[in-house]
Design an enzyme around this catalytic site. Structure first.
Site, PDB file in Angstrom:
ATOM      1  N   CYS A  78       0.995  -1.381   0.087  1.00  0.00           N
ATOM      2  CA  CYS A  78       0.215  -0.123   0.044  1.00  0.00           C
ATOM      3  C   CYS A  78       0.935   1.368   0.085  1.00  0.00           C
ATOM      4  CB  CYS A  78      -0.945  -0.156   1.188  1.00  0.00           C
ATOM      5  SG  CYS A  78      -2.099   1.223   1.020  1.00  0.00           S
ATOM      6  N   HIS A 166      -3.796  -5.332   0.429  1.00  0.00           N
ATOM      7  CA  HIS A 166      -3.286  -5.808   1.506  1.00  0.00           C
ATOM      8  C   HIS A 166      -3.359  -7.147   1.794  1.00  0.00           C
ATOM      9  CE1 HIS A 166      -2.857  -2.002   3.794  1.00  0.00           C
ATOM     10  NE2 HIS A 166      -3.953  -1.314   2.937  1.00  0.00           N
ATOM     11  N   GLU A 168      -2.130  -9.139   3.918  1.00  0.00           N
ATOM     12  CA  GLU A 168      -1.995  -9.546   5.482  1.00  0.00           C
ATOM     13  C   GLU A 168      -3.453  -9.537   5.897  1.00  0.00           C
ATOM     14  OE1 GLU A 168      -1.066  -6.576   4.005  1.00  0.00           O
ATOM     15  OE2 GLU A 168      -1.663  -4.948   5.491  1.00  0.00           O
ATOM     16  N   SER A 220       0.487 -15.103  38.255  1.00  0.00           N
ATOM     17  CA  SER A 220      -0.834 -14.743  38.403  1.00  0.00           C
ATOM     18  C   SER A 220      -1.793 -15.752  37.894  1.00  0.00           C
ATOM     19  CB  SER A 220      -1.130 -13.554  37.240  1.00  0.00           C
ATOM     20  OG  SER A 220      -0.937 -14.020  36.088  1.00  0.00           O
ATOM     21  N   GLY A 221      -1.336 -16.979  37.430  1.00  0.00           N
ATOM     22  CA  GLY A 221      -2.400 -18.007  37.145  1.00  0.00           C
ATOM     23  C   GLY A 221      -2.642 -17.744  35.626  1.00  0.00           C
ATOM     24  N   GLY A 222      -2.275 -16.622  34.874  1.00  0.00           N
ATOM     25  CA  GLY A 222      -2.454 -16.410  33.691  1.00  0.00           C
ATOM     26  C   GLY A 222      -1.685 -16.995  32.765  1.00  0.00           C
ATOM     27  N   ASP A 224       0.395 -15.912  30.622  1.00  0.00           N
ATOM     28  CA  ASP A 224       1.934 -15.452  30.280  1.00  0.00           C
ATOM     29  C   ASP A 224       2.997 -15.817  31.205  1.00  0.00           C
ATOM     30  OD1 ASP A 224       0.584 -14.323  27.818  1.00  0.00           O
ATOM     31  OD2 ASP A 224       0.548 -12.403  28.741  1.00  0.00           O
ATOM     32  N   SER A 226       2.841 -18.016  33.329  1.00  0.00           N
ATOM     33  CA  SER A 226       2.966 -19.548  33.618  1.00  0.00           C
ATOM     34  C   SER A 226       3.986 -20.015  32.575  1.00  0.00           C
ATOM     35  CB  SER A 226       1.691 -20.304  33.267  1.00  0.00           C
ATOM     36  OG  SER A 226       0.791 -19.586  34.276  1.00  0.00           O
TER      37      SER A 226
END
Ligand code: XMP
Length: 508
Positions: A78, A166, A168, A220-222, A224, A226
């Site tokens: 573009c 585009h 993508e 945090s238990g999340g 990322d 972990s």
């Protein structure tokens, strides 16, 4: 590591280019056009992104083409396509016809390597205000649509290609083929950037970087944190000290169950129950931002205290991921803060720890794939996002332990039913909100005056925009009945049918 450099000129689609290239198992990095790092031998090709600017605008992004053209394979998209034409004295003008939305390729140069495998008539997505009217000498058309003759071109004698549409975006049917051709056939990348290789090379790098040093990490238990924990655990074993803080604002039984699963994973983890401390700083606080700030500050306090107990700790590990990195160095600078989201885990300067961020280069879905490669349980990998300040921002008004208890019960019934009815994975995020009002009801012969809860479930890709989930009525009816029957003090259940924007996912 073989890398594709993506020069970001501020297009809304730049991140999508990166994600598609990575889907082809090639590592790539986005850098703003005005902050391009030194080009190393690892860079195998360059993509010049789109832009909200026109090439003729006074403050349009300027790119040092001499550094790339003829030296490395280049793909302009573009604005990138128009810019190269403009710099070589071709003609780029405001388009007179509509060049927005779907179009179909009516001509394809079958000899061109970039176009191999792209079908005639294949749909592409146009989104540009300028158009290329005349190509400079040595530029050759490689594809056209009915209304855009110069939809794509190559430059003779160079590995330089460009597309005005585009590739993508999802609506460009063969867009991925084009990007894959570019990285595989033109840049000659070996397409070996897989989760498996990422895990192996990251563990190796962490070993080198950290040696025998100790590292502290807040879990945090999340997903990322972990995944960060597992990578570090594999690299440095018991030198990784994890801290999992119960702020009293987690979901029902979450503290004990998550702590158990961390221990099962072999992590050196300490659970710290600081619920009372958090409740005490939240006493009397009703403003959402003040709640976030109070929780963030208390978290640092508790975490700092725990880190100090680890002798000679030198590093702090963080679960920063690529969108956070791009956001803070984008062409326009960090976007305006609407809510202070990243408030947990900020580091006070007196802690003097060095930072290690093994996921800095990954998108969220890549973090999940790496987690899977590392053998993380699917319950953990597929968990809905949950805000750092937890239930505090789902209790409108003042937070008390009693309200937390009620909301935990309601939330748990909702989430368990989503699982039971196989809806959990269809929803991006779900939870319950405790409203600061009471409502009249009737139970048996008695009039009640009790609490109201709202259920919220949304569909989203990244949390930036969201639509409310159209959950089946029967399901909602069952959940509502169960909540009112089982949770003492609640006599009314509502379902939130607002989209983001203009609403947000959380109520506070
Ligand atoms: P909103 O409410 O802004 O939420 O539409 C978008 C996503 O961000 C989460 N969220 C937070 N996460 N700290 C966090 O770590 C916060 O203060 C916070 N507020 C909202 C929200 O749950 C959703 O996933």
């Amino acid at each position: 590591m073989q890398t594709i450099l993506i020069i970001d000129n501020g297009s809304q689609y730049t991140q999508l280019i990166a994600r598609k290239i990575r889907e082809a198992n090639v590592y790539c990095e986005i850098h703003p056009y005005n902050k391009i790092p030194q080009i190393t031998s690892e860079v195998k090709g360059v993509v010049i992104s789109g832009s909200p600017y026109s090439v003729t605008d006074k403050d349009a992004p300027q790119i040092e083409l001499d550094k790339y053209r003829g030296k490395l394979p280049v793909l302009g998209i573009c604005y990138g396509a128009q810019y190269m034409v403009h710099c070589d004295k071709g003609v780029v003008e405001k388009s007179k016809i509509r060049e927005y939305g779907r179009a179909n390729l009516s001509f394809i140069d079958k000899e061109c390597v970039l176009m191999q495998g792209v079908r005639e008539n294949s749909q592409v997505w146009m989104s540009h205000g300028d158009t290329i009217l005349e190509l400079p000498q040595d530029f050759e058309v490689i594809c056209s649509t009915q209304s855009v003759k110069n939809a794509g071109y190559k430059i003779k004698g160079e590995d330089t290609f460009a597309l005005q549409f585009h590739p993508e975006v999802y609506h460009s049917e063969d867009g991925f083929i084009l990007l894959k051709n570019f990285v595989e056939k033109i840049c000659n990348c070996d397409c070996s950037w897989t989760p498996k290789n990422f895990v192996a090379s990251t563990i190796e790098r962490l070993k080198q970087q950290l040696g025998n040093d100790k590292v502290v990490l807040g879990l945090s238990g999340g997903v990322d944190s972990s995944v960060v924990a597992m990578l570090l655990h594999k690299a440095i074993g018991s030198n990784l000290h994890c801290v999992f803080v119960n702020n009293g604002l987690l979901r029902k039984n979450e503290f004990t169950s998550v702590l158990e699963s961390y221990k099962d994973m072999g992590l050196n983890v300490k659970g710290v129950d600081a619920s009372e401390e958090f409740y005490s700083v939240l006493k009397g606080v009703t403003d959402p931002e003040k709640k976030r700030k109070a929780i963030g500050a208390k978290f640092i306090d508790v975490f700092d205290n725990e880190s100090n107990k680890i002798k000679d700790v030198k590093w702090l590990a963080q679960g920063t991921i690529y969108p956070d990195v791009i956001e803070s160095s984008s062409t326009k600078g960090p976007s305006q803060t609407i809510k202070s989201h990243h408030n947990v885990g900020g580091l006070p300067s007196y802690m003097k720890l060095k930072i290690v961020e093994p996921l800095r280069s990954l998108f969220k879905d890549e973090v999940r794939r790496v987690g899977k490669e590392l053998g993380l349980k699917s319950e953990l990998l597929g968990r809905h996002p949950f805000p750092g300040p937890g239930l505090a921002i789902r209790i409108l008004g003042e937070v008390t332990p009693e309200k937390v208890g009620i909301l935990q019960e309601v939330d748990s019934i909702f989430i368990e039913n989503l699982r039971k009815y196989n809806l959990y994975d269809k929803v991006w995020q779900a939870g319950a909100v405790l409203l600061p009002i009471q409502s009249v009801g009737v139970m048996g012969d008695e009039r009640t005056y009790e609490r109201v809860v709202a259920l919220r479930a949304v569909e989203s890709v990244d949390g930036m925009t969201a639509d409310w989930s159209h959950l089946p009525y029967d399901f909602l009816a069952n959940v509502s009945n169960e909540i009112i029957n089982k949770v003492k003090g609640v006599n009314r259940v509502c379902y939130d049918i607002s989209s983001k924007p203009p609403a947000t996912i959380e109520w506070e």
